[in-house]
Design a protein around this motif. Structure first.
Motif, PDB file in Angstrom:
ATOM      1  N   THR A  66      -1.642  -5.212   7.225  1.00  0.00           N
ATOM      2  CA  THR A  66      -1.340  -5.797   5.925  1.00  0.00           C
ATOM      3  C   THR A  66      -1.959  -4.991   4.792  1.00  0.00           C
ATOM      4  O   THR A  66      -1.322  -4.762   3.770  1.00  0.00           O
ATOM      5  CB  THR A  66      -1.835  -7.249   5.867  1.00  0.00           C
ATOM      6  OG1 THR A  66      -1.236  -7.972   6.944  1.00  0.00           O
ATOM      7  CG2 THR A  66      -1.468  -7.908   4.566  1.00  0.00           C
ATOM      8  N   HIS A  67      -3.193  -4.545   4.963  1.00  0.00           N
ATOM      9  CA  HIS A  67      -3.870  -3.808   3.903  1.00  0.00           C
ATOM     10  C   HIS A  67      -3.162  -2.479   3.627  1.00  0.00           C
ATOM     11  O   HIS A  67      -2.983  -2.101   2.469  1.00  0.00           O
ATOM     12  CB  HIS A  67      -5.337  -3.564   4.269  1.00  0.00           C
ATOM     13  CG  HIS A  67      -6.104  -2.860   3.206  1.00  0.00           C
ATOM     14  ND1 HIS A  67      -6.426  -3.463   2.016  1.00  0.00           N
ATOM     15  CD2 HIS A  67      -6.595  -1.598   3.136  1.00  0.00           C
ATOM     16  CE1 HIS A  67      -7.086  -2.603   1.257  1.00  0.00           C
ATOM     17  NE2 HIS A  67      -7.203  -1.468   1.923  1.00  0.00           N
ATOM     18  N   GLU A  68      -2.755  -1.793   4.670  1.00  0.00           N
ATOM     19  CA  GLU A  68      -2.064  -0.517   4.489  1.00  0.00           C
ATOM     20  C   GLU A  68      -0.732  -0.710   3.771  1.00  0.00           C
ATOM     21  O   GLU A  68      -0.365   0.078   2.897  1.00  0.00           O
ATOM     22  CB  GLU A  68      -1.848   0.188   5.829  1.00  0.00           C
ATOM     23  CG  GLU A  68      -3.116   0.744   6.459  1.00  0.00           C
ATOM     24  CD  GLU A  68      -3.943  -0.309   7.180  1.00  0.00           C
ATOM     25  OE1 GLU A  68      -3.420  -1.412   7.452  1.00  0.00           O
ATOM     26  OE2 GLU A  68      -5.120  -0.038   7.455  1.00  0.00           O
ATOM     27  N   LYS A  69      -0.008  -1.771   4.133  1.00  0.00           N
ATOM     28  CA  LYS A  69       1.263  -2.058   3.463  1.00  0.00           C
ATOM     29  C   LYS A  69       1.034  -2.357   1.988  1.00  0.00           C
ATOM     30  O   LYS A  69       1.791  -1.914   1.124  1.00  0.00           O
ATOM     31  CB  LYS A  69       1.957  -3.245   4.126  1.00  0.00           C
ATOM     32  CG  LYS A  69       2.554  -2.940   5.476  1.00  0.00           C
ATOM     33  CD  LYS A  69       3.223  -4.174   6.040  1.00  0.00           C
ATOM     34  CE  LYS A  69       3.763  -3.926   7.428  1.00  0.00           C
ATOM     35  NZ  LYS A  69       4.335  -5.153   8.015  1.00  0.00           N
ATOM     36  N   PHE A  70      -0.010  -3.113   1.680  1.00  0.00           N
ATOM     37  CA  PHE A  70      -0.315  -3.439   0.293  1.00  0.00           C
ATOM     38  C   PHE A  70      -0.677  -2.181  -0.485  1.00  0.00           C
ATOM     39  O   PHE A  70      -0.212  -1.993  -1.618  1.00  0.00           O
ATOM     40  CB  PHE A  70      -1.463  -4.455   0.225  1.00  0.00           C
ATOM     41  CG  PHE A  70      -1.957  -4.695  -1.173  1.00  0.00           C
ATOM     42  CD1 PHE A  70      -1.174  -5.386  -2.082  1.00  0.00           C
ATOM     43  CD2 PHE A  70      -3.192  -4.224  -1.575  1.00  0.00           C
ATOM     44  CE1 PHE A  70      -1.623  -5.606  -3.373  1.00  0.00           C
ATOM     45  CE2 PHE A  70      -3.640  -4.436  -2.858  1.00  0.00           C
ATOM     46  CZ  PHE A  70      -2.860  -5.141  -3.763  1.00  0.00           C
ATOM     47  N   GLN A  71      -1.491  -1.325   0.097  1.00  0.00           N
ATOM     48  CA  GLN A  71      -1.872  -0.089  -0.590  1.00  0.00           C
ATOM     49  C   GLN A  71      -0.666   0.798  -0.840  1.00  0.00           C
ATOM     50  O   GLN A  71      -0.540   1.418  -1.903  1.00  0.00           O
ATOM     51  CB  GLN A  71      -2.935   0.666   0.221  1.00  0.00           C
ATOM     52  CG  GLN A  71      -4.279  -0.033   0.270  1.00  0.00           C
ATOM     53  CD  GLN A  71      -4.907  -0.190  -1.099  1.00  0.00           C
ATOM     54  OE1 GLN A  71      -4.748   0.651  -1.973  1.00  0.00           O
ATOM     55  NE2 GLN A  71      -5.618  -1.285  -1.289  1.00  0.00           N
ATOM     56  N   ALA A  72       0.249   0.885   0.108  1.00  0.00           N
ATOM     57  CA  ALA A  72       1.455   1.693  -0.065  1.00  0.00           C
ATOM     58  C   ALA A  72       2.337   1.119  -1.165  1.00  0.00           C
ATOM     59  O   ALA A  72       2.855   1.864  -2.011  1.00  0.00           O
ATOM     60  CB  ALA A  72       2.223   1.766   1.249  1.00  0.00           C
TER      61      ALA A  72
END
Length: 85
Positions: A66-72
């Motif tokens: 989830t964090h990686e998707k949000f950062q992207a």
């Protein structure tokens, strides 16, 4: 962090609620000068962290990606704003 749903899971809510109750118990017993009650409350704080961790391990926490998707998504929106303006 609000966009990434950080902490909006059953594991997070349960762990924090238990830890908060332990904090309140410790504070009350500290004012009453009762060390045993204070340490019992501190044990509840630790138990809250353990319960949250176990619930997260059981799948009731936030998914790992989830964090990686949000950062992207954040980087994409910032790049679009820069290109637009």
């Amino acid at each position: 962090m609000a966009g990434s749903s950080h902490g909006h899971t059953p594991a997070a809510w349960t762990g924090v609620i238990i830890a908060f109750i332990g904090f309140c118990v410790s504070g009350a017993f500290m004012v009453m000068a009762q060390p045993v009650g204070f340490w019992a409350g501190m044990a509840l704080v630790v138990i809250g962290g353990i319960v949250g961790w176990v619930m997260s391990a059981m799948g009731l926490g936030q998914p790992k990606d989830t964090h990686e998707k949000f950062q992207a998504a954040l980087a994409d929106s910032q790049a679009a704003a820069v290109a637009k303006g």
